[in-house]
Design a protein around this motif. Sequence first.
Motif, PDB file in Angstrom:
ATOM      1  N   ALA A  24       0.838  -1.200   0.000  1.00  0.00           N
ATOM      2  CA  ALA A  24       0.000   0.000   0.000  1.00  0.00           C
ATOM      3  C   ALA A  24       0.875   1.253   0.000  1.00  0.00           C
ATOM      4  O   ALA A  24       0.541   2.257  -0.629  1.00  0.00           O
ATOM      5  CB  ALA A  24      -0.935  -0.007   1.211  1.00  0.00           C
ATOM      6  N   ASP A  27       2.337   1.655  -3.510  1.00  0.00           N
ATOM      7  CA  ASP A  27       1.273   2.135  -4.396  1.00  0.00           C
ATOM      8  C   ASP A  27       1.009   3.619  -4.165  1.00  0.00           C
ATOM      9  O   ASP A  27       0.829   4.387  -5.123  1.00  0.00           O
ATOM     10  CB  ASP A  27       0.001   1.319  -4.122  1.00  0.00           C
ATOM     11  N   MET A  31       1.468   4.936  -7.736  1.00  0.00           N
ATOM     12  CA  MET A  31       0.277   4.673  -8.554  1.00  0.00           C
ATOM     13  C   MET A  31      -0.947   5.477  -8.126  1.00  0.00           C
ATOM     14  O   MET A  31      -1.734   5.882  -8.954  1.00  0.00           O
ATOM     15  CB  MET A  31      -0.094   3.174  -8.456  1.00  0.00           C
ATOM     16  N   MET A  32      -1.103   5.687  -6.851  1.00  0.00           N
ATOM     17  CA  MET A  32      -2.355   6.212  -6.312  1.00  0.00           C
ATOM     18  C   MET A  32      -2.712   7.599  -6.849  1.00  0.00           C
ATOM     19  O   MET A  32      -1.883   8.499  -6.826  1.00  0.00           O
ATOM     20  CB  MET A  32      -2.236   6.281  -4.784  1.00  0.00           C
ATOM     21  N   PRO A  33      -3.946   7.784  -7.310  1.00  0.00           N
ATOM     22  CA  PRO A  33      -4.402   9.140  -7.667  1.00  0.00           C
ATOM     23  C   PRO A  33      -4.580   9.957  -6.392  1.00  0.00           C
ATOM     24  O   PRO A  33      -4.877   9.396  -5.334  1.00  0.00           O
ATOM     25  CB  PRO A  33      -5.752   8.889  -8.342  1.00  0.00           C
ATOM     26  N   GLU A  34      -4.441  11.263  -6.509  1.00  0.00           N
ATOM     27  CA  GLU A  34      -4.450  12.085  -5.304  1.00  0.00           C
ATOM     28  C   GLU A  34      -5.735  11.956  -4.488  1.00  0.00           C
ATOM     29  O   GLU A  34      -5.702  11.983  -3.256  1.00  0.00           O
ATOM     30  CB  GLU A  34      -4.199  13.559  -5.662  1.00  0.00           C
ATOM     31  N   GLY A  35      -6.850  11.782  -5.189  1.00  0.00           N
ATOM     32  CA  GLY A  35      -8.126  11.675  -4.478  1.00  0.00           C
ATOM     33  C   GLY A  35      -8.230  10.459  -3.575  1.00  0.00           C
ATOM     34  O   GLY A  35      -9.131  10.373  -2.748  1.00  0.00           O
ATOM     35  N   GLY A  36      -7.308   9.519  -3.747  1.00  0.00           N
ATOM     36  CA  GLY A  36      -7.346   8.324  -2.893  1.00  0.00           C
ATOM     37  C   GLY A  36      -6.572   8.489  -1.605  1.00  0.00           C
ATOM     38  O   GLY A  36      -6.530   7.569  -0.778  1.00  0.00           O
ATOM     39  N   ALA A  39      -8.354   8.159   2.148  1.00  0.00           N
ATOM     40  CA  ALA A  39      -8.744   6.788   2.488  1.00  0.00           C
ATOM     41  C   ALA A  39      -7.514   5.916   2.695  1.00  0.00           C
ATOM     42  O   ALA A  39      -7.473   5.058   3.578  1.00  0.00           O
ATOM     43  CB  ALA A  39      -9.638   6.204   1.393  1.00  0.00           C
ATOM     44  N   ARG A  40      -6.480   6.125   1.852  1.00  0.00           N
ATOM     45  CA  ARG A  40      -5.250   5.348   2.001  1.00  0.00           C
ATOM     46  C   ARG A  40      -4.577   5.636   3.330  1.00  0.00           C
ATOM     47  O   ARG A  40      -4.113   4.724   4.032  1.00  0.00           O
ATOM     48  CB  ARG A  40      -4.279   5.647   0.847  1.00  0.00           C
ATOM     49  N   GLU A  42      -5.901   6.623   6.054  1.00  0.00           N
ATOM     50  CA  GLU A  42      -6.678   5.999   7.130  1.00  0.00           C
ATOM     51  C   GLU A  42      -6.437   4.495   7.182  1.00  0.00           C
ATOM     52  O   GLU A  42      -6.302   3.916   8.253  1.00  0.00           O
ATOM     53  CB  GLU A  42      -8.171   6.282   6.936  1.00  0.00           C
ATOM     54  N   ALA A  43      -6.381   3.873   6.005  1.00  0.00           N
ATOM     55  CA  ALA A  43      -6.166   2.423   5.971  1.00  0.00           C
ATOM     56  C   ALA A  43      -4.781   2.071   6.513  1.00  0.00           C
ATOM     57  O   ALA A  43      -4.614   1.105   7.260  1.00  0.00           O
ATOM     58  CB  ALA A  43      -6.336   1.899   4.543  1.00  0.00           C
ATOM     59  N   MET A  44      -3.786   2.866   6.146  1.00  0.00           N
ATOM     60  CA  MET A  44      -2.430   2.569   6.608  1.00  0.00           C
ATOM     61  C   MET A  44      -2.275   2.866   8.100  1.00  0.00           C
ATOM     62  O   MET A  44      -1.552   2.152   8.800  1.00  0.00           O
ATOM     63  CB  MET A  44      -1.408   3.310   5.751  1.00  0.00           C
TER      64      MET A  44
END
Lengths: 493, 493
Positions: A24, A27, A31-36, A39-40, A42-44
């Motif tokens: 994660a 990514d 890879m991750m688009p800024e809008g993610g 959420a990322r 928070e998940a991490m």
Amino acid sequence: MSAYQQLTDLFQRLSRYEHLGAMAGWDQLTMMPEGGSEARAEAMAELEVLMHHTLTAPEVGEWLAQAATESLDDTQHANLREMQRAWHDAVVLPERLVEARSLAGARCEQAWRRQRPENDWAGFAANLREVVSLSREEAAIRAEATGTGRYEALLNKFEPGLGVAELDRLFDDLRGWLPELLTRVVERQRAHPVRTPEGPFDREAQRRLGVATMTRLGFDFDHGRLDVSLHPFCGGVPEDVRLTTRYREDECLGALMGIIHETGHARYEQNLPQAWRGQPLGRARSMGVHESQSLTFEMQLGRSEAFLRQLAPQLVEHFGARAGFEADNLVRLAQHVEPGLIRVDADEVSYPAHILLRYEIERSLIEGAIEVDDIPALWDEKMQHYLGLDTRGNYRDGPMQDIHWTDGAFGYFPTYSLGAMLAAQLMAAARRAQPGLDEQIAAGDPGGLFDWLKTHVWQQGSRFDTPELIRRATGEPLDAGYYRRHLEARYAG
Amino acid sequence: MSAYQQLTDLFQRLSRYEHLGAMAGWDQLTMMPEGGSEARAEAMAELEVLMHHTLTAPEVGEWLAQAATESLDDTQHANLREMQRAWHDAVVLPERLVEARSLAGARCEQAWRRQRPENDWAGFAANLREVVSLSREEAAIRAEATGTGRYEALLNKFEPGLGVAELDRLFDDLRGWLPELLTRVVERQRAHPVRTPEGPFDREAQRRLGVATMTRLGFDFDHGRLDVSLHPFCGGVPEDVRLTTRYREDECLGALMGIIHETGHARYEQNLPQAWRGQPLGRARSMGVHESQSLTFEMQLGRSEAFLRQLAPQLVEHFGARAGFEADNLVRLAQHVEPGLIRVDADEVSYPAHILLRYEIERSLIEGAIEVDDIPALWDEKMQHYLGLDTRGNYRDGPMQDIHWTDGAFGYFPTYSLGAMLAAQLMAAARRAQPGLDEQIAAGDPGGLFDWLKTHVWQQGSRFDTPELIRRATGEPLDAGYYRRHLEARYAG
């Protein structure tokens, strides 16, 4: 089931969680688009809390105490020692702080992506203050628990057991001879002008050259990838190492040398002892030792005359013949010394000055002697002092140039120079052990060096502490003299 | 804290774990080198066990019981209902089975990547037997707990509340008219030959056309990406939707139509109700409803004459003028019906035949009436019966053509045809609600359709069960007649 077995199961589980976090994290930066990003983050953060919670569950302390009384062999003892260290590191921190630190770091890093191009120091500082505040809190808690100073407590997350006194001894040594050497080298190189090959250099051709070079350096593409990120790094897990670089079309050596550097990290990871995968014993020893591998690859090998002479025809092959690709010029180019603003682009001689600057600022910051708002003025002053450069108003290429502080990785920067010192010492030891090594490298076969590193560093994992690893590999304690002699020989010889 | 609040915290946490799993899963299919597969499978299985363990902790059952007595509003009630369903689905399965199923699925899928090109049925069957054995075990446990049949118990994982009797009623209807329609359409199209534009079609140009099309269809690239995988899918999380396709250089419509299809899934995810992110209520309703969105995009819109006439000049723009890009021919090409071996490449009329075949085989397999070794012969027989094709010995384009069975997703295939039926019914309802819709689409503006779907499907999340969602959106229960009339009008009109 013995307590020790309970613990190995626990750490196996933690390493699987870590796998998810590593991917994660990769990514997020590639890879991750800024809008993610929210959420990322928070998940991490949730994963960090989970790992902290899992490691600090009440029974773990009991298992550790019980396991110490069980009948274990030498490697199991070493594994237990590393388990205890990981547990001690975790158990002192409250879960709330673990989560807050992770979220603040992610927020700061994500906003930095936009703020850096905009030279937006005020915006960056607002986030950084939160990161610093949490890092100070962490430092105070760790210092209290270990009886060390606050900065030392953070330093020990990355370089366990290294005292600030020892670090100051090594860095005072550096401060003693580095400025004079730098002046001397710059002066000396003035007599040998360098021709910079002209771009554009196609990114895809650069990537192909990178892949070819990684392959020659033994990177295992069945267990790893090469991608692009703003700030080059080596991430992933030993079974799947994710290496990144960044390409510029006007220049062809920077990305390649970055790749060679990260390949050193990658080979360490890919060659950690398989029998101990998932256990603390199977991990890389420390950040300083890790950096010694990347710098053995980049500085000891990649920027050596012998290697560069091999590289010259490869450049022609990938980009076509260009003025400046001649081997003599390529050596001068890759060994060119010129103080600059960007640490990751710095040459081998001025690089340590960047580290001294960061170390001095971050130590004052963590110890509370300065605040975030004081950084730019101090930065300007120290860049002037160490490298003679005016950086006023250029935050983008100043304190905002990389992501270590955004992530709250205070205490990390010194390991870069420890790594440089150790790389020189390891190279000297490898040469003593394998008398024909330089001739082999000059003939295009660095395999002997890799074999030696594999035996003496990579396959050792975390079996010994850093001083013992160094003593076993080189026969002596860490000695900055090798580093100085290496720089003198290459740049002022 | 109320029991309901405890539950929302728990499901928030689970959705963050799910985020990590979704990204690791996307990476596994798009980025991961093969050598990383074992460690990845272990990490993902560990995550599944963690999620199962978290959801089935003893206190959760108590919270659910307690929350049912608390004062909740309508949406909270609906959220609690979905929480109960998720908990019931999980609590019946032993953790051992959750882990074994995940590991066996990953092993089978990973080996399939190699085995498919090699047409290695024997190798594939060995792994599939393990997957089937675990799925049968799961089916037996779920059937026992819910009092349904074994296959129905698996079907309900993907389409909650759909009985096999209802499914058989819908599929018997299909069986009644589909073969005759297919024969009639093939016969009819013989009079209008199609010209297939000749390749090669540059992959990068295809990707650019894909991105442009996704943008026109409202895909939010700040919250998602387009990449390449062997088997196209839409993964990730609502904040960061990961869509994939695969390009062939000899053909340019397949990848594009795949992208349009996945964009339907993506917009559903990206437009789920933001206020309920991380809660069961905020999730997509079911796999059948999900597929209705992708098929509204691909079949109702993407392969409609109105849309294709808009697309024709875009093809010229991206690939240059080629024979066959004329609008009339393009419509014939995109609506060309020809029975073929590959489900995902199938036209709209023969597609349901692939689903009938899979449904019949997988139901027998789960119910124990046949074994894995019986699949090839049955496959051949049914391909001959439904599509008149000889597939003997061609496992690669037969039962090894996609990954659903490798992952143990038995019960999933029927949702494709449920989605097709629902898509036709939704499109009819949207037309009734917005009389100028077809003219708007013909003028290049499908926004009205998306607005209607957003209001009636996307923003509803899981607030209502599937029958209620359909009734509220269309005013009637699911009716396969819309699907039949759509196919008749487009292909036999």
